[in-house]
Design a protein around this motif. Structure first.
Motif, PDB file in Angstrom:
ATOM      1  N   LEU A   1       5.279  -0.541   2.625  1.00 27.44           N
ATOM      2  CA  LEU A   1       4.804   0.837   2.717  1.00 27.44           C
ATOM      3  C   LEU A   1       5.550   1.641   1.660  1.00 27.44           C
ATOM      4  O   LEU A   1       6.747   1.918   1.806  1.00 27.44           O
ATOM      5  CB  LEU A   1       5.044   1.401   4.114  1.00 27.44           C
ATOM      6  CG  LEU A   1       4.252   0.746   5.252  1.00 27.44           C
ATOM      7  CD1 LEU A   1       4.659   1.345   6.593  1.00 27.44           C
ATOM      8  CD2 LEU A   1       2.752   0.912   5.041  1.00 27.44           C
TER       9      LEU A   1
ATOM     10  N   GLU B   1       3.233  11.369   1.967  1.00 23.47           N
ATOM     11  CA  GLU B   1       1.877  11.626   2.433  1.00 23.47           C
ATOM     12  C   GLU B   1       1.800  12.956   3.181  1.00 23.47           C
ATOM     13  O   GLU B   1       2.809  13.443   3.694  1.00 23.47           O
ATOM     14  CB  GLU B   1       1.406  10.484   3.358  1.00 23.47           C
ATOM     15  CG  GLU B   1       2.015  10.487   4.743  1.00 23.47           C
ATOM     16  CD  GLU B   1       3.462  10.016   4.808  1.00 23.47           C
ATOM     17  OE1 GLU B   1       4.073  10.107   5.880  1.00 23.47           O
ATOM     18  OE2 GLU B   1       3.989   9.549   3.778  1.00 23.47           O
TER      19      GLU B   1
ATOM     20  N   MET C   1       1.659   5.173   0.850  1.00 23.68           N
ATOM     21  CA  MET C   1       1.336   5.958   2.032  1.00 23.68           C
ATOM     22  C   MET C   1       0.116   6.839   1.808  1.00 23.68           C
ATOM     23  O   MET C   1      -0.702   7.024   2.708  1.00 23.68           O
ATOM     24  CB  MET C   1       2.539   6.799   2.448  1.00 23.68           C
ATOM     25  CG  MET C   1       3.717   5.988   2.947  1.00 23.68           C
ATOM     26  SD  MET C   1       3.290   4.894   4.319  1.00 23.68           S
ATOM     27  CE  MET C   1       2.723   6.076   5.538  1.00 23.68           C
TER      28      MET C   1
ATOM     29  N   ILE D   1      -2.928  -4.991   8.096  1.00 21.73           N
ATOM     30  CA  ILE D   1      -1.639  -4.335   7.886  1.00 21.73           C
ATOM     31  C   ILE D   1      -0.704  -4.517   9.082  1.00 21.73           C
ATOM     32  O   ILE D   1       0.508  -4.390   8.941  1.00 21.73           O
ATOM     33  CB  ILE D   1      -1.810  -2.832   7.547  1.00 21.73           C
ATOM     34  CG1 ILE D   1      -2.538  -2.092   8.653  1.00 21.73           C
ATOM     35  CG2 ILE D   1      -2.511  -2.657   6.217  1.00 21.73           C
ATOM     36  CD1 ILE D   1      -2.689  -0.603   8.373  1.00 21.73           C
TER      37      ILE D   1
ATOM     38  N   GLU E   1      -6.913  -2.615   9.748  1.00 20.77           N
ATOM     39  CA  GLU E   1      -5.740  -2.388  10.591  1.00 20.77           C
ATOM     40  C   GLU E   1      -5.118  -3.700  11.043  1.00 20.77           C
ATOM     41  O   GLU E   1      -3.886  -3.805  11.151  1.00 20.77           O
ATOM     42  CB  GLU E   1      -6.107  -1.516  11.782  1.00 20.77           C
ATOM     43  CG  GLU E   1      -6.438  -0.081  11.392  1.00 20.77           C
ATOM     44  CD  GLU E   1      -6.328   0.887  12.560  1.00 20.77           C
ATOM     45  OE1 GLU E   1      -5.815   0.486  13.628  1.00 20.77           O
ATOM     46  OE2 GLU E   1      -6.740   2.047  12.395  1.00 20.77           O
TER      47      GLU E   1
ATOM     48  N   SER F   1      -2.424   6.138  -0.121  1.00 20.88           N
ATOM     49  CA  SER F   1      -3.593   5.257  -0.059  1.00 20.88           C
ATOM     50  C   SER F   1      -3.873   4.813   1.365  1.00 20.88           C
ATOM     51  O   SER F   1      -5.027   4.667   1.768  1.00 20.88           O
ATOM     52  CB  SER F   1      -3.383   4.035  -0.952  1.00 20.88           C
ATOM     53  OG  SER F   1      -3.287   4.406  -2.311  1.00 20.88           O
ATOM     54  N   LEU F   2      -2.811   4.595   2.142  1.00 24.93           N
ATOM     55  CA  LEU F   2      -2.998   4.183   3.534  1.00 24.93           C
ATOM     56  C   LEU F   2      -3.736   5.259   4.321  1.00 24.93           C
ATOM     57  O   LEU F   2      -4.705   4.963   5.037  1.00 24.93           O
ATOM     58  CB  LEU F   2      -1.637   3.904   4.179  1.00 24.93           C
ATOM     59  CG  LEU F   2      -1.649   3.607   5.682  1.00 24.93           C
ATOM     60  CD1 LEU F   2      -2.485   2.378   5.987  1.00 24.93           C
ATOM     61  CD2 LEU F   2      -0.238   3.428   6.217  1.00 24.93           C
TER      62      LEU F   2
ATOM     63  N   ILE G   1       0.492   5.993  11.696  1.00 28.25           N
ATOM     64  CA  ILE G   1       1.595   5.414  10.929  1.00 28.25           C
ATOM     65  C   ILE G   1       2.647   4.838  11.862  1.00 28.25           C
ATOM     66  O   ILE G   1       3.105   3.697  11.704  1.00 28.25           O
ATOM     67  CB  ILE G   1       2.232   6.472  10.002  1.00 28.25           C
ATOM     68  CG1 ILE G   1       1.239   6.915   8.934  1.00 28.25           C
ATOM     69  CG2 ILE G   1       3.501   5.908   9.330  1.00 28.25           C
ATOM     70  CD1 ILE G   1       1.694   8.145   8.177  1.00 28.25           C
TER      71      ILE G   1
ATOM     72  N   ILE H   1       0.848  -1.190   0.000  1.00 29.88           N
ATOM     73  CA  ILE H   1       0.000   0.000   0.000  1.00 29.88           C
ATOM     74  C   ILE H   1       0.884   1.240   0.000  1.00 29.88           C
ATOM     75  O   ILE H   1       1.906   1.288   0.690  1.00 29.88           O
ATOM     76  CB  ILE H   1      -0.972   0.012   1.205  1.00 29.88           C
ATOM     77  CG1 ILE H   1      -2.018   1.124   1.049  1.00 29.88           C
ATOM     78  CG2 ILE H   1      -0.220   0.139   2.530  1.00 29.88           C
ATOM     79  CD1 ILE H   1      -3.219   0.970   1.971  1.00 29.88           C
TER      80      ILE H   1
ATOM     81  N   LYS I   1      -7.325   5.479   3.210  1.00 28.19           N
ATOM     82  CA  LYS I   1      -8.099   4.351   3.722  1.00 28.19           C
ATOM     83  C   LYS I   1      -8.455   4.570   5.184  1.00 28.19           C
ATOM     84  O   LYS I   1      -9.598   4.354   5.607  1.00 28.19           O
ATOM     85  CB  LYS I   1      -7.274   3.075   3.572  1.00 28.19           C
ATOM     86  CG  LYS I   1      -8.044   1.789   3.770  1.00 28.19           C
ATOM     87  CD  LYS I   1      -8.652   1.323   2.481  1.00 28.19           C
ATOM     88  CE  LYS I   1      -9.201  -0.086   2.617  1.00 28.19           C
ATOM     89  NZ  LYS I   1      -9.849  -0.543   1.362  1.00 28.19           N
TER      90      LYS I   1
END
Length: 207
Positions: free
Chosen positions: A127, A133, A96, A119, A116, A98-99, A148, A94, A102
């Motif tokens: 990552l 980001e 950062m 991941i 969560e 997109s993370l 994060i 994924i 999300k």
């Protein structure tokens, strides 16, 4: 003794998107990558990791692949992931951006929890583009930054392997994120630096 007809073995195609690998990267392999002379030593380390990926994941070792845009960081990380998938592991990729998207968009508590947990617990988490980001103006009060760091720290504590790609230098990572977490990664993640001009320029010339 009569033996009936054999049932043919059916191999299902791999659903790359389940692992976060979308069309652009679904055919990449380390063997097909363009490697500049300046990066040969770095790619030897990447290939060694891919060849021993099962052991690396079993003991919780990862990589930090850093360098300028277009030097093959993401491609290398995805190629390693594909080796893990071929060895029956379940990695997840994924970016950062997109993370954070999300984490912000999941309103349902059950869906957020499941995401969560994935991941935090997948055998290998990639990552991509750490530092790309937006975390807000005040990093000390940034909810996203705290999430994060929580994810990275928890994976480190659970001896779960993480591969990070970034355009930032280690000093910049420590300034942007929790220095203690970055230092902990240094004990389990080998740092690899790729350099040279962007390989994407060649793609543009061919258009």
């Amino acid at each position: 003794m009569l033996i009936g007809p054999m049932t043919p073995t059916i191999f299902k195609p791999i659903n790359w998107e389940y692992y976060g690998i979308y069309k652009r990267y679904q055919k990449v392999t380390l063997e097909d990558m363009t490697v500049l002379d300046v990066n040969k030593e770095a790619f030897d380390v990447i290939k060694e990791y891919a060849e021993h990926v099962v052991h690396k994941l079993d003991v919780g070792l990862g990589l930090i692949i850093k360098g300028p845009v277009g030097t093959g960081k993401t491609t290398a990380a995805v190629a390693i992931m594909k080796e893990a998938i071929q060895n029956k592991r379940s990695p997840y990729f994924i970016s950062m951006i997109s993370l954070l998207d999300k984490l912000m968009s999941l309103r349902d508590q059950e869906e957020r929890y499941e995401f969560e947990q994935r991941i935090k617990n997948c055998s290998l988490l990639v990552l991509d583009d750490l530092g790309g980001e937006y975390i807000g103006k005040d990093k000390d009060e940034s909810f996203m930054l705290k999430r994060i760091m929580s994810i990275i720290a928890e994976r480190n504590q659970r001896s779960k392997s993480t591969i990070i790609t970034t355009n930032l230098k280690i000093k910049e990572l420590k300034e942007r994120y929790d220095e203690r977490v970055i230092d902990r990664l240094g004990s389990t993640n080998q740092i690899i630096t790729l350099s040279g001009p962007s390989l994407r320029r060649e793609e543009w010339r061919e258009l």
